[in-house]
Design a protein around this motif. Structure first.
Motif, short mmCIF file in Angstrom:
data_model
loop_
_atom_site.label_atom_id
_atom_site.label_comp_id
_atom_site.label_asym_id
_atom_site.label_seq_id
_atom_site.Cartn_x
_atom_site.Cartn_y
_atom_site.Cartn_z
N GLY A 126 0.78 -1.22 0.00
CA GLY A 126 0.00 0.00 0.00
C GLY A 126 0.81 1.28 0.00
N ARG A 127 2.15 1.17 -0.13
CA ARG A 127 2.99 2.36 -0.16
C ARG A 127 3.16 2.85 -1.59
NH1 ARG A 127 7.38 -1.01 3.18
NH2 ARG A 127 7.07 -2.17 1.26
N PRO A 128 3.26 4.17 -1.78
CA PRO A 128 3.48 4.68 -3.15
C PRO A 128 4.77 4.12 -3.71
CG PRO A 128 3.76 6.42 -1.50
CD PRO A 128 3.20 5.25 -0.79
N ARG A 129 4.70 3.50 -4.90
CA ARG A 129 5.88 2.79 -5.41
C ARG A 129 6.26 3.16 -6.84
NH1 ARG A 129 9.39 2.23 -3.03
NH2 ARG A 129 8.45 0.92 -1.43
N PHE A 130 5.31 3.47 -7.71
CA PHE A 130 5.71 3.92 -9.04
C PHE A 130 4.72 4.94 -9.56
CE2 PHE A 130 2.99 0.29 -10.05
CZ PHE A 130 2.34 0.63 -11.23
N THR A 131 5.23 5.81 -10.41
CA THR A 131 4.41 6.88 -10.97
C THR A 131 4.40 6.76 -12.48
OG1 THR A 131 4.78 8.39 -9.11
CG2 THR A 131 4.20 9.39 -11.22
N THR A 132 3.23 7.00 -13.06
CA THR A 132 3.07 6.92 -14.51
C THR A 132 2.57 8.25 -15.04
OG1 THR A 132 0.79 6.07 -14.27
CG2 THR A 132 2.58 4.46 -14.38
N ALA A 133 2.86 8.50 -16.30
CA ALA A 133 2.44 9.76 -16.93
C ALA A 133 2.37 9.57 -18.43
CB ALA A 133 3.42 10.88 -16.58
N LEU A 134 1.61 10.46 -19.05
CA LEU A 134 1.45 10.47 -20.50
C LEU A 134 2.12 11.71 -21.05
CD1 LEU A 134 -1.74 9.60 -22.46
CD2 LEU A 134 -0.65 11.80 -22.88
N LYS A 135 2.92 11.52 -22.11
CA LYS A 135 3.64 12.65 -22.68
C LYS A 135 2.69 13.56 -23.46
CE LYS A 135 7.19 14.16 -25.90
NZ LYS A 135 8.09 13.78 -27.00
N ALA A 136 2.63 14.80 -23.03
CA ALA A 136 1.88 15.81 -23.78
C ALA A 136 2.79 16.43 -24.82
CB ALA A 136 1.35 16.88 -22.82
N ALA A 137 2.21 17.07 -25.80
CA ALA A 137 3.02 17.67 -26.86
C ALA A 137 3.98 18.71 -26.32
CB ALA A 137 2.10 18.31 -27.91
#
Length: 291
Positions: free
Chosen positions: A261-272
């Motif tokens: 339950g600990r924050p472990r990975f972050t995801t994101a989408l590349k904007a222009a």
């Protein structure tokens, strides 16, 4: 002839006294390794030969000294694979399987995707992507001369292409649909379990705040990802705020929990508008302060 059940009881007791969290499980895994059988078949074995009993006792003694279990068996499970590991390469953790699963899911609907695994180490993420998507072109980037032989062994027979070099300046293929990375991210001040001392320090620690390399990863990902491409980075559980700052200009920024339950990975989408420029010293310093 030694009785296996008695050997397992003695092994589990020794491992428990050494502070191993799951002593019976590890005793059985070591016994299965010595006997060359699946762990579930141990119930069918009554006695073991003296040389096998001695080999098990030796491995249990080394494990009690906190040599990683994976170094003793030579493998580490990761999704549907048993990866080859040993001295010189970071041992993949179960938590990283969550990042791999996210990466596989993010490619759903993308035909013939191109994916990069930066700081690849054993190749766990790259191989997971290749196994799930035979139509994908997958690149594994690694700079360590000690880790590269393990990486090459693990990707053998897959479509993964190894790129030796430092992620800071090595030429990377583009455009890509996905970048995954499990970089070194542990702050230097953090005390780690004895087993982690057997991992290469450069694969574990990354400066005072654990953030020395992550800005570089984000900048390199912005260089190679197509607009709408996705990035997933594993990080320390103290890095949530810093990741949001470092990913300014990206979209759909989401931090995902690990098995505890600990924050472990972050995801994101590349904007222009996501910048491909190298992260400035000022921005990096700001992220450090927010960590």
């Amino acid at each position: 002839m030694p009785v296996l059940s008695a050997q397992l009881r003695a092994a589990a007791a020794r491992l428990a006294a050494a502070g191993i969290d799951s002593p019976r499980v590890e005793a059985e895994l070591l016994a299965a390794h010595v006997l060359g059988v699946a762990r579930g078949r141990l119930l069918l074995i009554d006695d073991v030969a003296e040389p096998q009993a001695e080999a098990l006792a030796e491995l249990v003694g080394r494990r009690a000294e906190r040599v990683p279990l994976q170094h003793l068996t030579g493998t580490a499970p990761f999704l549907d694979r048993e990866l080859l590991v040993g001295p010189g390469v970071f041992i993949p953790r179960p938590e990283t399987e969550l990042l791999a699963r996210w990466g596989i899911e993010s490619l759903r609907g993308v035909a013939d995707p191109v994916a990069l695994d930066l700081c690849s180490g054993s190749g766990a993420l790259a191989v997971a992507l290749a196994d799930a998507r035979p139509d994908a072109t997958v690149y594994a980037v690694e700079r360590s001369d000690d880790a590269l032989p393990w990486l090459r062994r693990n990707v053998a027979g897959t479509q993964v292409e190894v790129i030796p070099g430092d992620v800071r300046d090595v030429a990377l293929p583009a455009p890509a649909d996905l970048v995954l990375c499990n970089p070194p991210y542990v702050p230097l001040s953090v005390a780690v379990p004895p087993e982690v001392a057997h991992d290469p320090a450069e694969a574990v620690f990354s400066g005072e705040h654990g953030l020395d390399l992550i800005p570089v990863i984000i900048a390199r990902a912005a260089e190679v990802l197509r607009d709408g491409g996705r990035l997933g980075i594993e990080h320390d559980d103290t890095h949530t705020a810093a990741m949001a700052t470092l990913l300014t200009g990206w979209r759909d920024i989401t931090t995902h929990p690990d098995l505890a339950g600990r924050p472990r990975f972050t995801t994101a989408l590349k904007a222009a508008r996501a910048s491909s420029a190298r992260f400035s010293e000022t921005s990096s310093s700001s992220a450090h302060r927010s960590a």
